[in-house]
Design a protein around this motif. Sequence first.
Motif, PDB file in Angstrom:
ATOM      1  N   PHE A  33       0.840  -1.207   0.000  1.00 43.04           N
ATOM      2  CA  PHE A  33       0.000   0.000   0.000  1.00 43.04           C
ATOM      3  C   PHE A  33       0.875   1.257   0.000  1.00 43.04           C
ATOM      4  CE2 PHE A  33      -3.376  -2.815   2.038  1.00 43.04           C
ATOM      5  CZ  PHE A  33      -4.195  -2.812   0.914  1.00 43.04           C
ATOM      6  N   GLU A  34       1.926   1.240   0.787  1.00 42.98           N
ATOM      7  CA  GLU A  34       2.808   2.425   0.847  1.00 42.98           C
ATOM      8  C   GLU A  34       3.454   2.668  -0.519  1.00 42.98           C
ATOM      9  OE1 GLU A  34       4.363   4.011   4.092  1.00 42.98           O
ATOM     10  OE2 GLU A  34       6.031   4.999   3.105  1.00 42.98           O
ATOM     11  N   SER A  35       3.873   1.580  -1.185  1.00 45.07           N
ATOM     12  CA  SER A  35       4.537   1.789  -2.478  1.00 45.07           C
ATOM     13  C   SER A  35       3.543   2.289  -3.534  1.00 45.07           C
ATOM     14  CB  SER A  35       5.262   0.522  -2.937  1.00 45.07           C
ATOM     15  OG  SER A  35       4.313  -0.464  -3.210  1.00 45.07           O
ATOM     16  N   GLU A  36       2.255   2.049  -3.323  1.00 43.89           N
ATOM     17  CA  GLU A  36       1.234   2.598  -4.234  1.00 43.89           C
ATOM     18  C   GLU A  36       0.682   3.928  -3.709  1.00 43.89           C
ATOM     19  OE1 GLU A  36       0.585   1.541  -7.284  1.00 43.89           O
ATOM     20  OE2 GLU A  36       2.108   0.008  -6.938  1.00 43.89           O
ATOM     21  N   GLU A  37       1.346   4.470  -2.674  1.00 40.74           N
ATOM     22  CA  GLU A  37       0.999   5.777  -2.100  1.00 40.74           C
ATOM     23  C   GLU A  37      -0.432   5.861  -1.573  1.00 40.74           C
ATOM     24  OE1 GLU A  37       2.524   9.185  -4.056  1.00 40.74           O
ATOM     25  OE2 GLU A  37       4.497   8.279  -4.227  1.00 40.74           O
ATOM     26  N   MET A  38      -0.827   4.811  -0.854  1.00 41.84           N
ATOM     27  CA  MET A  38      -2.123   4.838  -0.163  1.00 41.84           C
ATOM     28  C   MET A  38      -1.927   5.720   1.073  1.00 41.84           C
ATOM     29  SD  MET A  38      -5.193   3.531  -0.355  1.00 41.84           S
ATOM     30  CE  MET A  38      -5.025   2.051  -1.328  1.00 41.84           C
ATOM     31  N   PRO A  39      -2.600   6.873   1.133  1.00 33.57           N
ATOM     32  CA  PRO A  39      -2.250   7.831   2.185  1.00 33.57           C
ATOM     33  C   PRO A  39      -2.699   7.434   3.593  1.00 33.57           C
ATOM     34  CG  PRO A  39      -4.074   8.668   0.842  1.00 33.57           C
ATOM     35  CD  PRO A  39      -3.621   7.390   0.207  1.00 33.57           C
ATOM     36  N   VAL A  40      -3.816   6.694   3.677  1.00 33.27           N
ATOM     37  CA  VAL A  40      -4.368   6.374   5.009  1.00 33.27           C
ATOM     38  C   VAL A  40      -4.593   4.868   5.087  1.00 33.27           C
ATOM     39  CG1 VAL A  40      -6.248   6.852   6.647  1.00 33.27           C
ATOM     40  CG2 VAL A  40      -5.596   8.606   4.985  1.00 33.27           C
ATOM     41  N   LEU A  41      -4.129   4.263   6.168  1.00 30.86           N
ATOM     42  CA  LEU A  41      -4.404   2.839   6.416  1.00 30.86           C
ATOM     43  C   LEU A  41      -5.132   2.703   7.747  1.00 30.86           C
ATOM     44  CD1 LEU A  41      -1.059   1.117   5.257  1.00 30.86           C
ATOM     45  CD2 LEU A  41      -3.227   1.263   4.006  1.00 30.86           C
ATOM     46  N   LEU A  42      -5.978   1.698   7.821  1.00 30.66           N
ATOM     47  CA  LEU A  42      -6.760   1.430   9.037  1.00 30.66           C
ATOM     48  C   LEU A  42      -6.528  -0.006   9.490  1.00 30.66           C
ATOM     49  CD1 LEU A  42      -9.135   1.844  11.112  1.00 30.66           C
ATOM     50  CD2 LEU A  42     -10.685   1.101   9.282  1.00 30.66           C
ATOM     51  N   VAL A  43      -6.059  -0.151  10.732  1.00 28.01           N
ATOM     52  CA  VAL A  43      -6.038  -1.487  11.337  1.00 28.01           C
ATOM     53  C   VAL A  43      -7.428  -1.655  11.942  1.00 28.01           C
ATOM     54  CG1 VAL A  43      -4.958  -3.002  13.038  1.00 28.01           C
ATOM     55  CG2 VAL A  43      -3.572  -1.336  11.793  1.00 28.01           C
ATOM     56  N   GLY A  44      -8.308  -2.264  11.168  1.00 25.04           N
ATOM     57  CA  GLY A  44      -9.706  -2.375  11.571  1.00 25.04           C
ATOM     58  C   GLY A  44      -9.934  -3.590  12.456  1.00 25.04           C
ATOM     59  N   ASP A  45     -10.949  -3.495  13.299  1.00 23.31           N
ATOM     60  CA  ASP A  45     -11.301  -4.694  14.074  1.00 23.31           C
ATOM     61  C   ASP A  45     -12.010  -5.708  13.169  1.00 23.31           C
ATOM     62  OD1 ASP A  45     -13.735  -3.412  13.894  1.00 23.31           O
ATOM     63  OD2 ASP A  45     -14.140  -3.382  16.051  1.00 23.31           O
ATOM     64  N   SER A  46     -12.200  -5.349  11.900  1.00 22.45           N
ATOM     65  CA  SER A  46     -12.635  -6.332  10.896  1.00 22.45           C
ATOM     66  C   SER A  46     -11.655  -7.503  10.853  1.00 22.45           C
ATOM     67  CB  SER A  46     -12.720  -5.670   9.508  1.00 22.45           C
ATOM     68  OG  SER A  46     -11.525  -4.970   9.209  1.00 22.45           O
ATOM     69  N   LEU A  47     -10.469  -7.316  11.427  1.00 21.26           N
ATOM     70  CA  LEU A  47      -9.509  -8.427  11.456  1.00 21.26           C
ATOM     71  C   LEU A  47     -10.088  -9.634  12.192  1.00 21.26           C
ATOM     72  CD1 LEU A  47      -7.818  -8.876  14.410  1.00 21.26           C
ATOM     73  CD2 LEU A  47      -6.904  -6.663  13.760  1.00 21.26           C
ATOM     74  N   GLY A  48     -11.027  -9.379  13.081  1.00 24.01           N
ATOM     75  CA  GLY A  48     -11.687 -10.495  13.767  1.00 24.01           C
ATOM     76  C   GLY A  48     -12.380 -11.403  12.768  1.00 24.01           C
ATOM     77  N   MET A  49     -12.935 -10.792  11.720  1.00 19.78           N
ATOM     78  CA  MET A  49     -13.658 -11.586  10.717  1.00 19.78           C
ATOM     79  C   MET A  49     -12.716 -12.077   9.613  1.00 19.78           C
ATOM     80  SD  MET A  49     -17.021  -9.179  10.793  1.00 19.78           S
ATOM     81  CE  MET A  49     -18.317 -10.161  10.080  1.00 19.78           C
ATOM     82  N   VAL A  50     -11.917 -11.160   9.039  1.00 18.73           N
ATOM     83  CA  VAL A  50     -11.135 -11.566   7.862  1.00 18.73           C
ATOM     84  C   VAL A  50      -9.849 -12.312   8.201  1.00 18.73           C
ATOM     85  CG1 VAL A  50     -12.133  -9.807   6.339  1.00 18.73           C
ATOM     86  CG2 VAL A  50     -10.047  -9.269   7.581  1.00 18.73           C
ATOM     87  N   LEU A  51      -9.281 -12.084   9.381  1.00 18.14           N
ATOM     88  CA  LEU A  51      -8.067 -12.834   9.745  1.00 18.14           C
ATOM     89  C   LEU A  51      -8.367 -13.991  10.679  1.00 18.14           C
ATOM     90  CD1 LEU A  51      -5.282 -10.149  10.470  1.00 18.14           C
ATOM     91  CD2 LEU A  51      -6.003 -11.088   8.293  1.00 18.14           C
ATOM     92  N   GLN A  52      -9.252 -13.730  11.659  1.00 17.26           N
ATOM     93  CA  GLN A  52      -9.481 -14.742  12.704  1.00 17.26           C
ATOM     94  C   GLN A  52     -10.646 -15.671  12.391  1.00 17.26           C
ATOM     95  OE1 GLN A  52     -10.068 -12.261  16.188  1.00 17.26           O
ATOM     96  NE2 GLN A  52      -7.882 -11.868  16.461  1.00 17.26           N
ATOM     97  N   GLY A  53     -11.467 -15.294  11.403  1.00 18.52           N
ATOM     98  CA  GLY A  53     -12.597 -16.152  11.019  1.00 18.52           C
ATOM     99  C   GLY A  53     -13.760 -16.120  11.999  1.00 18.52           C
ATOM    100  N   GLN A  54     -13.822 -15.062  12.822  1.00 17.51           N
ATOM    101  CA  GLN A  54     -14.944 -14.936  13.762  1.00 17.51           C
ATOM    102  C   GLN A  54     -16.178 -14.468  13.001  1.00 17.51           C
ATOM    103  OE1 GLN A  54     -14.197 -15.539  17.019  1.00 17.51           O
ATOM    104  NE2 GLN A  54     -12.052 -14.970  17.271  1.00 17.51           N
ATOM    105  N   SER A  55     -17.363 -14.614  13.623  1.00 17.43           N
ATOM    106  CA  SER A  55     -18.570 -14.199  12.899  1.00 17.43           C
ATOM    107  C   SER A  55     -18.879 -12.716  13.091  1.00 17.43           C
ATOM    108  CB  SER A  55     -19.763 -15.055  13.334  1.00 17.43           C
ATOM    109  OG  SER A  55     -19.922 -14.916  14.720  1.00 17.43           O
ATOM    110  N   ASP A  56     -18.207 -12.054  14.044  1.00 22.08           N
ATOM    111  CA  ASP A  56     -18.338 -10.596  14.182  1.00 22.08           C
ATOM    112  C   ASP A  56     -17.041 -10.061  14.783  1.00 22.08           C
ATOM    113  OD1 ASP A  56     -18.565 -10.868  17.037  1.00 22.08           O
ATOM    114  OD2 ASP A  56     -20.675 -11.388  16.779  1.00 22.08           O
ATOM    115  N   THR A  57     -17.032  -8.747  15.087  1.00 19.80           N
ATOM    116  CA  THR A  57     -15.776  -8.127  15.549  1.00 19.80           C
ATOM    117  C   THR A  57     -15.628  -8.140  17.073  1.00 19.80           C
ATOM    118  OG1 THR A  57     -16.832  -5.937  15.601  1.00 19.80           O
ATOM    119  CG2 THR A  57     -15.742  -6.559  13.547  1.00 19.80           C
ATOM    120  N   LEU A  58     -16.626  -8.634  17.776  1.00 17.99           N
ATOM    121  CA  LEU A  58     -16.625  -8.512  19.234  1.00 17.99           C
ATOM    122  C   LEU A  58     -15.482  -9.230  19.961  1.00 17.99           C
ATOM    123  CD1 LEU A  58     -19.370  -7.303  18.435  1.00 17.99           C
ATOM    124  CD2 LEU A  58     -20.343  -8.340  20.480  1.00 17.99           C
TER     125      LEU A  58
END
Length: 264
Positions: A33-58
């Motif tokens: 993302f940095e090399s494509e000059e993405m100015p803003v990044l978000l470490v979202g709690d969506s990681l619960g769903m997309v990385l951890q495979g949980q059914s929500d972010t709680l």
Amino acid sequence: MKKVTISDLMKWKQEGRKFATSTAYDASFAQLFESEEMPVLLVGDSLGMVLQGQSDTLPVTIEDIAYHTRCVRAGSPNCLLMADMPFMSYATPEQACENAAKLMRAGANMVKIEGGDWLIDTVKVLTERAVPVCAHLGLTPQSVHILGGYKVQGREQDKAERMVRDAIALQAAGAQIILLECVPRDLAARITEVCDVPVIGIGAGNMTDGQVLVMHDMFGISANYIPKFSKNFLAETGDLRKAVAMYKDEVERGAFPSHAHTIA
Ligand code: KIV
């Protein structure tokens, strides 16, 4: 990429220059993302769903977010890095300070919290103590069990008016970015117009100052499903780097989200 700050985003808003944001969770993608000059990044709690495979972010914890914030900061030293405060980590202003400090020490430039006017004191306390805040309104996934599902917010007149009031009040309390998730395009346009601070949208039409996508949706690799408002840029380009470049370019030109990816 030159270091991106909130002053840049404020200037872009004044100039009517749109900007792209993506979630990121690790150093390799952050570097891409940095090399494509993405100015803003978000470490979202969506990681619960997309990385951890949980059914929500709680289930996501402050330690999870701090860990991934350190990873993303290592890969992208120059982005403006937002980090999500997870469920129940900011239930009181005191808790918010203690937990926000962990994310700022991990490399965040700003924390994001979900909710309306009940957060006014928390936003004041955080910003007075040098923690920049993004206030997330509309569909707030940590409230999924109160909302009764992942539904568009602000369709009814009274709810729409309340969201406008909340955005103005949170800005007055010190919030430096407003993020709107799953709200009708016209409402998002109105909030973008009345707010002096940058407004970032997801599922909120193309009239906001910035857009954010969950990176797994951008690449069409989400474990569960791809929301209607998202677009698989990898399928369009066949290449990760080109997909990121295409997303950024379409956002900057106001071409994404198009009518097909917009909630009326
Ligand atoms: O957690 C997240 O990724 C988010 C975005 C959907 C805005 O809050």
